[in-house]
Structures are given as structure tokens and as C-alpha cells.
Design a protein around this motif. Structure first.
Motif, PDB file in Angstrom:
ATOM      1  N   ASN A   5       0.719  -1.154  -0.045  1.00  0.00           N
ATOM      2  CA  ASN A   5      -0.042   0.017   0.094  1.00  0.00           C
ATOM      3  C   ASN A   5       0.832   1.291  -0.063  1.00  0.00           C
ATOM      4  O   ASN A   5       0.572   2.084  -0.723  1.00  0.00           O
ATOM      5  N   GLY A   6       1.884   1.406   0.819  1.00  0.00           N
ATOM      6  CA  GLY A   6       2.649   2.468   1.006  1.00  0.00           C
ATOM      7  C   GLY A   6       3.586   2.793  -0.191  1.00  0.00           C
ATOM      8  O   GLY A   6       4.068   3.874  -0.094  1.00  0.00           O
ATOM      9  N   TYR A   7       3.554   2.049  -0.993  1.00  0.00           N
ATOM     10  CA  TYR A   7       4.451   2.427  -2.183  1.00  0.00           C
ATOM     11  C   TYR A   7       3.683   3.071  -3.275  1.00  0.00           C
ATOM     12  O   TYR A   7       4.268   4.033  -4.025  1.00  0.00           O
ATOM     13  N   PHE A   8       2.249   3.112  -2.952  1.00  0.00           N
ATOM     14  CA  PHE A   8       1.447   3.905  -4.273  1.00  0.00           C
ATOM     15  C   PHE A   8       1.353   5.255  -4.259  1.00  0.00           C
ATOM     16  O   PHE A   8       0.857   6.078  -2.978  1.00  0.00           O
ATOM     17  N   ASP A   9       1.508   6.081  -5.226  1.00  0.00           N
ATOM     18  CA  ASP A   9       0.759   7.296  -5.512  1.00  0.00           C
ATOM     19  C   ASP A   9      -0.133   6.912  -6.417  1.00  0.00           C
ATOM     20  O   ASP A   9      -0.035   6.795  -7.591  1.00  0.00           O
ATOM     21  N   HIS A  10      -1.420   7.024  -5.867  1.00  0.00           N
ATOM     22  CA  HIS A  10      -2.714   6.662  -6.494  1.00  0.00           C
ATOM     23  C   HIS A  10      -2.897   7.863  -7.663  1.00  0.00           C
ATOM     24  O   HIS A  10      -3.196   8.897  -7.117  1.00  0.00           O
ATOM     25  N   THR A  11      -2.863   7.522  -8.866  1.00  0.00           N
ATOM     26  CA  THR A  11      -2.979   8.748  -9.916  1.00  0.00           C
ATOM     27  C   THR A  11      -4.206   8.749 -10.779  1.00  0.00           C
ATOM     28  O   THR A  11      -4.631   7.552 -11.375  1.00  0.00           O
ATOM     29  N   LEU A  12      -4.590   9.978 -11.148  1.00  0.00           N
ATOM     30  CA  LEU A  12      -5.396  10.460 -11.809  1.00  0.00           C
ATOM     31  C   LEU A  12      -5.078  11.799 -12.697  1.00  0.00           C
ATOM     32  O   LEU A  12      -5.362  12.771 -11.867  1.00  0.00           O
ATOM     33  N   LEU A  13      -4.480  11.627 -13.869  1.00  0.00           N
ATOM     34  CA  LEU A  13      -4.070  12.947 -14.440  1.00  0.00           C
ATOM     35  C   LEU A  13      -4.705  13.081 -15.706  1.00  0.00           C
ATOM     36  O   LEU A  13      -4.363  14.207 -16.655  1.00  0.00           O
ATOM     37  N   SER A 161       6.051   8.495 -25.086  1.00  0.00           N
ATOM     38  CA  SER A 161       5.731   7.143 -25.947  1.00  0.00           C
ATOM     39  C   SER A 161       6.196   5.929 -25.279  1.00  0.00           C
ATOM     40  O   SER A 161       5.996   4.903 -25.910  1.00  0.00           O
ATOM     41  N   GLY A 162       6.263   5.973 -23.698  1.00  0.00           N
ATOM     42  CA  GLY A 162       6.517   4.719 -23.052  1.00  0.00           C
ATOM     43  C   GLY A 162       6.595   5.121 -21.407  1.00  0.00           C
ATOM     44  O   GLY A 162       6.738   6.230 -21.281  1.00  0.00           O
ATOM     45  N   GLY A 163       6.520   4.221 -20.733  1.00  0.00           N
ATOM     46  CA  GLY A 163       6.793   4.295 -19.474  1.00  0.00           C
ATOM     47  C   GLY A 163       7.712   3.720 -18.809  1.00  0.00           C
ATOM     48  O   GLY A 163       8.828   3.730 -19.276  1.00  0.00           O
ATOM     49  N   ALA A 164       7.625   3.344 -17.506  1.00  0.00           N
ATOM     50  CA  ALA A 164       8.721   2.923 -16.818  1.00  0.00           C
ATOM     51  C   ALA A 164       9.175   1.390 -17.483  1.00  0.00           C
ATOM     52  O   ALA A 164       8.373   0.768 -17.733  1.00  0.00           O
ATOM     53  N   THR A 165      10.646   1.226 -17.334  1.00  0.00           N
ATOM     54  CA  THR A 165      11.230  -0.025 -17.456  1.00  0.00           C
ATOM     55  C   THR A 165      12.084  -0.370 -16.442  1.00  0.00           C
ATOM     56  O   THR A 165      12.587   0.531 -15.873  1.00  0.00           O
ATOM     57  N   VAL A 166      12.293  -1.738 -16.438  1.00  0.00           N
ATOM     58  CA  VAL A 166      13.169  -2.301 -15.208  1.00  0.00           C
ATOM     59  C   VAL A 166      14.467  -1.713 -15.559  1.00  0.00           C
ATOM     60  O   VAL A 166      15.126  -1.376 -14.573  1.00  0.00           O
ATOM     61  N   HIS A 167      14.862  -1.847 -16.798  1.00  0.00           N
ATOM     62  CA  HIS A 167      16.371  -1.337 -17.170  1.00  0.00           C
ATOM     63  C   HIS A 167      16.605   0.195 -16.647  1.00  0.00           C
ATOM     64  O   HIS A 167      17.587   0.439 -16.019  1.00  0.00           O
ATOM     65  N   GLY A 187       2.543   2.857 -17.204  1.00  0.00           N
ATOM     66  CA  GLY A 187       2.506   1.518 -17.501  1.00  0.00           C
ATOM     67  C   GLY A 187       2.622   0.299 -16.669  1.00  0.00           C
ATOM     68  O   GLY A 187       2.642  -0.745 -16.923  1.00  0.00           O
ATOM     69  N   ILE A 188       2.484   0.812 -15.314  1.00  0.00           N
ATOM     70  CA  ILE A 188       2.635  -0.316 -14.240  1.00  0.00           C
ATOM     71  C   ILE A 188       1.069  -0.486 -13.835  1.00  0.00           C
ATOM     72  O   ILE A 188       0.439  -0.028 -13.045  1.00  0.00           O
ATOM     73  N   ARG A 189       0.720  -1.816 -14.390  1.00  0.00           N
ATOM     74  CA  ARG A 189      -0.651  -2.161 -14.430  1.00  0.00           C
ATOM     75  C   ARG A 189      -0.848  -3.509 -13.704  1.00  0.00           C
ATOM     76  O   ARG A 189      -2.091  -4.023 -13.432  1.00  0.00           O
ATOM     77  N   THR A 190      -0.077  -4.303 -13.448  1.00  0.00           N
ATOM     78  CA  THR A 190       0.050  -5.787 -12.695  1.00  0.00           C
ATOM     79  C   THR A 190       1.064  -5.808 -11.707  1.00  0.00           C
ATOM     80  O   THR A 190       1.849  -4.941 -11.479  1.00  0.00           O
ATOM     81  N   ILE A 205       5.602   3.868  -6.383  1.00  0.00           N
ATOM     82  CA  ILE A 205       5.038   3.280  -7.674  1.00  0.00           C
ATOM     83  C   ILE A 205       3.867   4.554  -7.981  1.00  0.00           C
ATOM     84  O   ILE A 205       3.054   4.703  -7.156  1.00  0.00           O
ATOM     85  N   GLY A 206       3.890   4.971  -9.295  1.00  0.00           N
ATOM     86  CA  GLY A 206       2.767   5.874  -9.598  1.00  0.00           C
ATOM     87  C   GLY A 206       1.858   4.984 -10.461  1.00  0.00           C
ATOM     88  O   GLY A 206       2.374   4.457 -11.630  1.00  0.00           O
ATOM     89  N   ALA A 207       0.633   4.814 -10.328  1.00  0.00           N
ATOM     90  CA  ALA A 207      -0.155   4.145 -11.016  1.00  0.00           C
ATOM     91  C   ALA A 207      -1.840   4.496 -10.861  1.00  0.00           C
ATOM     92  O   ALA A 207      -1.948   4.840  -9.916  1.00  0.00           O
ATOM     93  N   SER A 208      -2.538   4.311 -11.797  1.00  0.00           N
ATOM     94  CA  SER A 208      -3.918   4.599 -11.692  1.00  0.00           C
ATOM     95  C   SER A 208      -4.599   3.018 -11.696  1.00  0.00           C
ATOM     96  O   SER A 208      -5.631   3.125 -11.033  1.00  0.00           O
ATOM     97  N   ALA A 209      -3.768   1.962 -11.559  1.00  0.00           N
ATOM     98  CA  ALA A 209      -4.108   0.755 -11.283  1.00  0.00           C
ATOM     99  C   ALA A 209      -3.948  -0.048  -9.794  1.00  0.00           C
ATOM    100  O   ALA A 209      -3.761  -1.149  -9.876  1.00  0.00           O
ATOM    101  N   SER A 210      -3.620   0.856  -8.932  1.00  0.00           N
ATOM    102  CA  SER A 210      -3.207   0.586  -7.834  1.00  0.00           C
ATOM    103  C   SER A 210      -4.111  -0.349  -7.186  1.00  0.00           C
ATOM    104  O   SER A 210      -3.790  -1.216  -6.524  1.00  0.00           O
ATOM    105  N   VAL A 211      -5.596   0.038  -7.344  1.00  0.00           N
ATOM    106  CA  VAL A 211      -6.593  -0.883  -6.412  1.00  0.00           C
ATOM    107  C   VAL A 211      -6.496  -2.168  -7.022  1.00  0.00           C
ATOM    108  O   VAL A 211      -6.311  -3.319  -6.370  1.00  0.00           O
ATOM    109  N   ALA A 212      -6.423  -2.429  -8.484  1.00  0.00           N
ATOM    110  CA  ALA A 212      -6.169  -3.877  -9.217  1.00  0.00           C
ATOM    111  C   ALA A 212      -5.179  -4.439  -8.532  1.00  0.00           C
ATOM    112  O   ALA A 212      -5.312  -5.814  -8.616  1.00  0.00           O
TER     113      ALA A 212
END
Length: 222
Positions: A5-13, A161-167, A187-190, A205-212
């Protein structure tokens, strides 16, 4: 079950976000005890009213999503956002200036936002928009953000054109070490993707899919 839970910035932009949707993410942030919500500045005061009795912080975006406005504009945006109740500022760097090698300009652009935010005890996350940069430019951007006094470097707006990558997260972590924190976004959805970002060095983690993502984690442990 590990609590994420504490990692998330629950985002709507998104441009067409409504007050009803902002209310929903505020309620979700309180329910799931996310670290923060991240909203466009016009919704800060509304969100603050919804979160008044919670520990959820409010983040907002500056120079978003291109980073191509003038420094004075970013400074004004920052001051206004903080006056409305923003506690964290996610600013987009001047990407073109970095690619041009105008490093003094980029550093000063960040520094002035950082100094303005500090007047309200707010921290700054510097969005590099890593999908538009090569590895060398990402390293330089991290160093400039650190020199300017920012608290975080962040991968992406989620609008390019793209989001976060592990690299890229690994490269940013290798560059800043423990001197700054890292926010992975875009792009962090899973659950799997989120875990990989954290393993690579992401502190937020910035995500709109935080709840999912949290529900997926609960299902795996049930």
C-alpha cells in the motif's frame, strides 16, 4: 502477505477527469492506505477536503506533461499548487534542453522549483521522461536533479511514447544510490510489473491501477 500500500501514488491525471472520479480515488486512497494521490493542480483543494482526516498526501504535477514551459511558469505553478495543499511536486524536466546539452539551464530549472516547494515544506520528484532519453542522458538527468536538491527522480509522465522499464529504474538506482529516492510510473498495471520495479530499486510507484494491483496481490495470497 507483503503490504504494498505504502508504495503507491494513486494517480489520476487524464484531461477528462471529473470531480466524481477524483472523489473516488480519494476514497480508494483512504481505504487502501496509499501513500499519496497524484492529481492535476485544479483538483488539489477539492482532494484536500476529502483527505482532511487521513494520512494520505497530495502530489501534483508541474510543467506537465511536456516540461517545455518556462522556468518562471513552473515556479508559479509550484507556488500555487503548494498554496492549495500539495505536499509533493512532480515536475517534468526540460527534456529538449537536456538533449541539447544545456545542463546549467536544466539544473537551474529544477533548482528553482525545489526552492519554491521547500518554502511550503513540499518535496520535488523530477520526471526525466526516460523513454525520450538514452542511458547517458538518464544518468546526467539524475545527477542534475540531485545537484538541484530534489528528493526523487521519476521515470515517466505516462503521457509520452513509453513508461517505466526495469532497465531504466536499475540505471537510476545505480546512479543515485541512497542519495535520492526513485519513483517508477507509466504502464505499471500488474502485480508482477510492480514487484519488478521495486526489486529494481523503486521506492514509490505511480499508478492508476493501484487498487487492481493490490486486489491481485490479495487473490494470490488467499
Amino acid at each position: 502477505m507483503k503490504r504494498y500500500n505504502g508504495y503507491f501514488d494513486h494517480t489520476l491525471l487524464k484531461a477528462d477527469a471529473t470531480e466524481k472520479e477524483i472523489l473516488q480515488i480519494c476514497e480508494e486512497a483512504k481505504k487502501y492506505e496509499f501513500y499519496a494521490i497524484c492529481v492535476n493542480a485544479c483538483y488539489i483543494s477539492f482532494a484536500k477536503k476529502q483527505l482532511i482526516d487521513s494520512k494520505v498526501k497530495i502530489a501534483s504535477v508541474i510543467g506537465f506533461p511536456l516540461g517545455a514551459c518556462g522556468t518562471e511558469t513552473k515556479v508559479f505553478e509550484t507556488k500555487w499548487a503548494c498554496s492549495q495543499g500539495a505536499e509533493e511536486i512532480d515536475m517534468v524536466i526540460a527534456v529538449g534542453a537536456l538533449k541539447d546539452g544545456r545542463l546549467d539551464f536544466v539544473r537551474e530549472d529544477i533548482r528553482k522549483v525545489v526552492e519554491t516547494a521547500k518554502q511550503s515544506n513540499a518535496i520535488v520528484k523530477v520526471i526525466l521522461e526516460t523513454c525520450l532519453l538514452n542511458d547517458t542522458e538518464i544518468v546526467i538527468g539524475c545527477h542534475l536533479a540531485e545537484e538541484a536538491g530534489a528528493a526523487f527522480v521519476k521515470t515517466s509522465t505516462g503521457f509520452s511514447s513509453g513508461g517505466a522499464t526495469v532497465h531504466h529504474v536499475e540505471l537510476m538506482k545505480k546512479t543515485v544510490g541512497s542519495s535520492m529516492q526513485i519513483k517508477a510510473s507509466g504502464g505499471i498495471r500488474t502485480l508482477e510489473t510492480m514487484k519488478k520495479m521495486i526489486e529494481a530499486g523503486a521506492d514509490r510507484i505511480g499508478a492508476s491501477a493501484s487498487v487492481a494491483i493490490l486486489k491481485e496481490n490479495e487473490e494470490k495470497d488467499s
